[in-house]
Each structure stands twice: as C-alpha cells, then as structure tokens.
Design an enzyme around this catalytic site. Structure first.
Site, PDB file in Angstrom:
ATOM      1  N   ILE A 176      42.881  31.185  -4.685  1.00 43.47           N
ATOM      2  CA  ILE A 176      43.782  32.275  -4.286  1.00 43.47           C
ATOM      3  C   ILE A 176      43.105  33.183  -3.260  1.00 43.47           C
ATOM      4  O   ILE A 176      43.760  33.750  -2.390  1.00 43.47           O
ATOM      5  CB  ILE A 176      44.210  33.093  -5.531  1.00 43.47           C
ATOM      6  CG1 ILE A 176      44.838  32.171  -6.572  1.00 43.47           C
ATOM      7  CG2 ILE A 176      45.210  34.170  -5.163  1.00 43.47           C
ATOM      8  CD1 ILE A 176      44.807  32.745  -7.969  1.00 43.47           C
TER       9      ILE A 176
ATOM     10  N   TYR B   7      45.515  25.380  -9.158  1.00 43.19           N
ATOM     11  CA  TYR B   7      44.880  26.478  -8.412  1.00 43.19           C
ATOM     12  C   TYR B   7      44.111  27.372  -9.364  1.00 43.19           C
ATOM     13  O   TYR B   7      44.393  27.431 -10.567  1.00 43.19           O
ATOM     14  CB  TYR B   7      45.918  27.286  -7.621  1.00 43.19           C
ATOM     15  CG  TYR B   7      46.854  28.120  -8.477  1.00 43.19           C
ATOM     16  CD1 TYR B   7      48.057  27.591  -8.924  1.00 43.19           C
ATOM     17  CD2 TYR B   7      46.536  29.431  -8.834  1.00 43.19           C
ATOM     18  CE1 TYR B   7      48.926  28.345  -9.704  1.00 43.19           C
ATOM     19  CE2 TYR B   7      47.402  30.191  -9.605  1.00 43.19           C
ATOM     20  CZ  TYR B   7      48.594  29.645 -10.042  1.00 43.19           C
ATOM     21  OH  TYR B   7      49.446  30.389 -10.823  1.00 43.19           O
ATOM     22  N   CYS B   8      43.098  28.057  -8.821  1.00 41.11           N
ATOM     23  CA  CYS B   8      42.340  29.055  -9.580  1.00 41.11           C
ATOM     24  C   CYS B   8      41.881  30.129  -8.603  1.00 41.11           C
ATOM     25  O   CYS B   8      42.366  30.191  -7.477  1.00 41.11           O
ATOM     26  CB  CYS B   8      41.175  28.412 -10.328  1.00 41.11           C
ATOM     27  SG  CYS B   8      39.912  27.700  -9.254  1.00 41.11           S
ATOM     28  N   THR B   9      40.941  30.981  -9.001  1.00 40.74           N
ATOM     29  CA  THR B   9      40.560  32.121  -8.166  1.00 40.74           C
ATOM     30  C   THR B   9      39.897  31.701  -6.855  1.00 40.74           C
ATOM     31  O   THR B   9      40.301  32.120  -5.792  1.00 40.74           O
ATOM     32  CB  THR B   9      39.587  33.044  -8.949  1.00 40.74           C
ATOM     33  OG1 THR B   9      40.129  33.261 -10.240  1.00 40.74           O
ATOM     34  CG2 THR B   9      39.388  34.360  -8.244  1.00 40.74           C
TER      35      THR B   9
ATOM     36  N   GLY C 287      38.514  28.216  -6.509  1.00 43.50           N
ATOM     37  CA  GLY C 287      38.495  26.762  -6.372  1.00 43.50           C
ATOM     38  C   GLY C 287      37.566  26.040  -7.335  1.00 43.50           C
ATOM     39  O   GLY C 287      37.743  24.859  -7.615  1.00 43.50           O
TER      40      GLY C 287
END
Ligand SMILES: [Zn+2]
Ligand SMILES: [Zn+2]
Length: 334
Positions: free
Chosen positions: A223, A194-196, A198
């Site tokens: 997220i 996961y990241c901020t 995508g």
C-alpha cells in the site's frame, strides 16, 4: 521495555534536532548465515548515521522501518549499496512526515514474517507475480478475482481495498491456514494479495502457490508504494482510508474516507491510539472527544492509573493480567 520518562526524554531530544528526517522502509528475503554478527554490523553502521527505527534480522532476511536524517540520506544510500546482503533492495519512503521512531532497535528474530509455517510449505524462489499500481487496479476489475488483505484486522479496519476480503484471525500464525480455507472452491480464481509494504505477500504467495493455487499475484511495494503512485500519477485509488503503519504515526492517510468508528462511543473515527496507561498499552480507535475525556486512555480505570505517581503505576505494570488484550477484537465491528 522502557518507561514513559525515558520516552519523554527521547521525544525531547528528537524535537530539538535541527535537521529533518525521512521515514522509509525496506525488506529482503535473503539467506543470512550469521544473523547475530550481521545485526551488530547493521546497528553500528546505522547508529553512526543517527538512524532510528526498528530492524528485524533472521536467517531468511531483513525487514526494516527506519527514520534517516536528511543530511545523511546520501551516505545512507551509499552504505546500503555497499552491504552485499542489501544488494538491489527497494527503499520505500513514507508519504506523510512526522516523528516515526524514538530509538534504534535491531533484533534477531526466527522469521522476518512470523507465519510459523514449516520450510517445506513455501519456496521463496517461487512467489506470486508482482503487479504495479496500474496493473493491480486493472486486475481487481477482472471476473473470478479474489482480493485478500494480508494484514491484521486492526490494520484493515481503518483502510482497505474496496472489494477486499479480510481474514478474521488474531494471530499471524493462524493467517495462512485461514486464507487457504477462504480460497476453498476458488482455486481457479485470480488471487490478489496486498499488505503494507509487500513483505507479507512474498511469503504468503509462495505458500498459496505451494498449496496448488496457480494464479496468485501480489501488489508490488504494498500500500505504501500504491499510495505514492496514486498521488504522483493521479490514478484512481481503489484503496480507501488510512494505511496503518508500525511507527509512532500509526497511519498514513491515503484517501479522505473514514471507514471505522471510535471503539468507545461509535462516532466516526480512524485515529489509532496506544493507551497512555503503561500497564495497558492497548491499541484502539478513539475519537477526539473520548481522547479528551479520558486523557488518551482506553477506559476510566486506565485514566485513573495513568494519573497516579510513577511509583504507584509500577505496581500495576507488574500485574500483566490487568488488561484483557482481546478487548480490542471484541470491540471491533469487522
Ligand atoms: Zn469516541
Ligand atoms: Zn488502557
């Protein structure tokens, strides 16, 4: 680089606006043959709609974080749908309001995510399976699962998924080799990234699949989307704390948990600050008491410099070695 004075003017201009703005972001991996010409077109069109923000354009695609006047939102969506390269792009709006950007910057970059890995190491047609919020919550509970946070340490420090592993690297070019190393012996695991928003997982998942890790999945929309869904659908948030964002707000609260501490006194805090001394601008976490004591600066030295007349301050700005930028990482507990 612009000085504090012009930033103040930009802030004043923003505050005097008689309309609201919506902060949003989007990205797309797409082949852009002539990034320079495309850059000029995007700048001209977005500027005419009074859009502010930061947009990166590279041969591999586009990454945008922007603030759009609400009165122009409809025209903006129409414009996006008319630009062929932006076809089907997923626009994510922010969950918290507030001033996010002061000006419009559209830059041509070598890559939209600077992992600095050769093209032979990934193929954007083969990426990890996208999981929505519900699916991600379920997948996290499976056995033989490794959850990896694909962001920088200063981002995961204030918010992360409960069982996530954090790669301890300072530069994004070191990130993928480190993640590969972390997965040694766990190649058969379900790997959840996961990241901020995508964008970083798209490329990272492609790299890991290319490395022979078969079961790689990624959080769809990152997220930002997860926080939206959790709120809207009343789901349990397995992400705790704040989602760090790359604009003047520096974070969107997802849950009330505060998982980090002030870098100066150790008090519980998850407020990122950008040191007010223009020769420093270090990113750090500061509680409200230390903020007040140091006028938003990271140290007594910086407070002293920031209180000098501008002409005196410029002397310090020229000396870039004034601050050891690695101090951030020395003071972080992770
Ligand atoms: Zn403090
Ligand atoms: Zn400082």
């Amino acid at each position: 680089m612009y000085n504090q004075k012009s930033k103040d003017l930009l802030v004043k201009k923003l505050e005097s606006e008689d309309f609201n703005r919506t902060t949003c972001s989007f990205y797309k991996y797409v082949n852009i043959v002539d990034p320079l010409t495309f850059r000029d077109k995007v700048y001209e069109e977005f500027d005419s709609l009074e859009i502010l923000g930061r947009i990166y354009i590279a041969k591999e695609g586009v990454n945008a974080q922007i603030s759009v006047p609400e009165k122009n939102w409809g025209i903006f969506l129409k414009l996006i749908s008319n630009i062929k390269l932006f076809n089907d792009v997923d626009i994510k709006t922010a969950i918290n309001d507030g001033i996010s950007f002061y000006k419009l910057v559209v830059k041509v970059k070598k890559e939209i995510v600077a992992y600095n890995i050769p093209k032979s190491k990934f193929n954007m047609d083969i990426v990890g399976e996208h999981l929505n919020t519900k699916q991600f919550n379920e997948a996290i509970e499976n056995s033989n699962t490794t959850v990896i946070d694909m962001r920088n340490i200063y981002e995961s420090e204030v918010g992360q998924f409960i069982s996530a592993e954090i790669p301890l690297v300072e530069k994004s070019k070191d990130l993928l080799p480190e993640v590969r190393r972390m997965l040694k012996g766990r190649e058969h695991h379900q790997v959840l990234l996961y990241c901020t928003g995508g964008i970083r997982c798209e490329k990272a998942s492609s790299f890991l699949i290319n490395e022979g890790i078969k079961n790689v999945k990624q959080l769809q929309g990152g997220i930002i989307q997860y926080a939206h869904d959790v709120k809207k659908e009343g789901l349990e948030s397995k992400f705790i704390g704040k989602n760090f964002v790359f604009d003047a707000r520096l974070g969107e609260r997802v849950t009330e948990d505060i998982i980090s501490t002030c870098h100066l006194c150790g008090e519980t805090s998850d407020c990122h600050k950008d040191c007010k001394n223009d020769a420093c601008h270090i990113l750090f976490i500061q509680c409200s008491i230390c903020d007040e004591k140091l006028n938003g600066c990271c140290s007594i030295e910086c407070k002293k410099i920031a209180s000098l007349p501008i002409a005196e301050q410029i002397k310090y700005r020229k000396n870039q070695k004034f601050v050891d930028k690695r101090r951030y990482f020395k003071s972080t507990k992770l």
